[in-house]
Design an enzyme around this catalytic site. Sequence first.
Site, PDB file in Angstrom:
ATOM      1  N   ASN A 117      -2.036  12.728  -4.328  1.00 19.49           N
ATOM      2  CA  ASN A 117      -2.980  13.155  -5.361  1.00 19.49           C
ATOM      3  C   ASN A 117      -3.442  14.589  -5.143  1.00 19.49           C
ATOM      4  O   ASN A 117      -3.521  15.392  -6.079  1.00 19.49           O
ATOM      5  CB  ASN A 117      -4.196  12.225  -5.387  1.00 19.49           C
ATOM      6  CG  ASN A 117      -3.995  11.025  -6.308  1.00 19.49           C
ATOM      7  OD1 ASN A 117      -3.207  11.085  -7.237  1.00 19.49           O
ATOM      8  ND2 ASN A 117      -4.706   9.956  -6.038  1.00 19.49           N
TER       9      ASN A 117
ATOM     10  N   ASP B 115      -0.904   8.999 -10.820  1.00 15.42           N
ATOM     11  CA  ASP B 115      -0.917   7.873 -11.758  1.00 15.42           C
ATOM     12  C   ASP B 115       0.499   7.392 -12.060  1.00 15.42           C
ATOM     13  O   ASP B 115       0.751   6.184 -12.172  1.00 15.42           O
ATOM     14  CB  ASP B 115      -1.593   8.285 -13.066  1.00 15.42           C
ATOM     15  CG  ASP B 115      -3.097   8.456 -12.905  1.00 15.42           C
ATOM     16  OD1 ASP B 115      -3.636   8.051 -11.858  1.00 15.42           O
ATOM     17  OD2 ASP B 115      -3.727   9.003 -13.840  1.00 15.42           O
TER      18      ASP B 115
ATOM     19  N   ASP C 147       0.860  -1.189   0.000  1.00 14.50           N
ATOM     20  CA  ASP C 147       0.000   0.000   0.000  1.00 14.50           C
ATOM     21  C   ASP C 147       0.896   1.239   0.000  1.00 14.50           C
ATOM     22  O   ASP C 147       1.843   1.334   0.790  1.00 14.50           O
ATOM     23  CB  ASP C 147      -0.904  -0.017   1.239  1.00 14.50           C
ATOM     24  CG  ASP C 147      -1.875   1.147   1.263  1.00 14.50           C
ATOM     25  OD1 ASP C 147      -3.017   0.960   0.828  1.00 14.50           O
ATOM     26  OD2 ASP C 147      -1.482   2.244   1.719  1.00 14.50           O
TER      27      ASP C 147
ATOM     28  N   ASP D 101      -4.604   2.160  -4.512  1.00 13.16           N
ATOM     29  CA  ASP D 101      -3.158   2.202  -4.361  1.00 13.16           C
ATOM     30  C   ASP D 101      -2.643   0.944  -3.668  1.00 13.16           C
ATOM     31  O   ASP D 101      -1.618   0.965  -2.995  1.00 13.16           O
ATOM     32  CB  ASP D 101      -2.735   3.451  -3.580  1.00 13.16           C
ATOM     33  CG  ASP D 101      -3.288   3.477  -2.163  1.00 13.16           C
ATOM     34  OD1 ASP D 101      -4.381   2.926  -1.940  1.00 13.16           O
ATOM     35  OD2 ASP D 101      -2.621   4.037  -1.266  1.00 13.16           O
TER      36      ASP D 101
END
Length: 300
Positions: free
Chosen positions: A183, A192, A175, A218
């Site tokens: 983000n 991304d 993770d 993620d």
Amino acid sequence: MAMTEQINETNYQLLKTIVNHATSCVAAKDLSGRYLFVNGQYERLFNTPGEAFVGHTDADYFPAETADKFREADLEVIHKKKVLLIEEPVPIDGELRYFLSSKFPIFDKDDQLIATGVIATDITDRKRMEMALKKLSETDPLTEIINRRKIFDIAEKELIKSVRYNLPFSLIMVDIDHFKKINDRMGHLYGDQILRNVAQICRSTIRDVDDVGRIGGDEFLITLPNTSVSGALQLAQKLVSRIAQDELLNGDQDLPVRTTVCSGVAELTECNNNMAAIVNAADKALYKAKKYGRNRACLY
């Protein structure tokens, strides 16, 4: 009598013309596997006159493994005296092509088996499209690694094999730390790229027999067949270290930004003996790594 012979000759010429203009490969072999006849499509495919095939076997035109499979199919037709319909990959001039082949017994007027026949239709374009669609259905489009459905399917099969043969089996759950903040602060395009980088590092670090898939926003799952929990932990720690050392430039400020991950490791045990239990254990180990400060790997 002359009229009958003329009719037979006419019918033969009609049949020969039709067969030679067919877009499928048509051939006949004797019971020892030697060619008796090939049609025009055979000639066009191999750029070889049909007469050159007569008296030769598949071993003269195909790799040994392919020729052996052809012979096995012919022998099955001879033994069962029934039609066999199969898909066959066939290497021709360095290119792997696919054929849908109908292999069948040929009898004489006394109902004695005298030969085997084949009608093989080139389905390469269709097969390639099927494979492309299959790959598309199993691939995460952003990271280009396998998706959630496929990685869990692989994991389930590996687990069943491990239980059957009493082999070790481990999972790693990965993770990305503070991904939402990445983000929000850097933008989704940067996020991304982080996902793609982590996926690439995971894929380049694991063995050929291992698999990695993206299972959530993620989150990634790695399957480790025939791997003890100690070996899995070593790999998880290696992944954490490699990802932390990777630098990705921030497109707006052109500054290198480091990403870290947490990873949780779990193995097949008497208690954790099904996929749900092992995944749950890896998930708990993952949250343990988060609790202890992130950028680390922990065991369940």
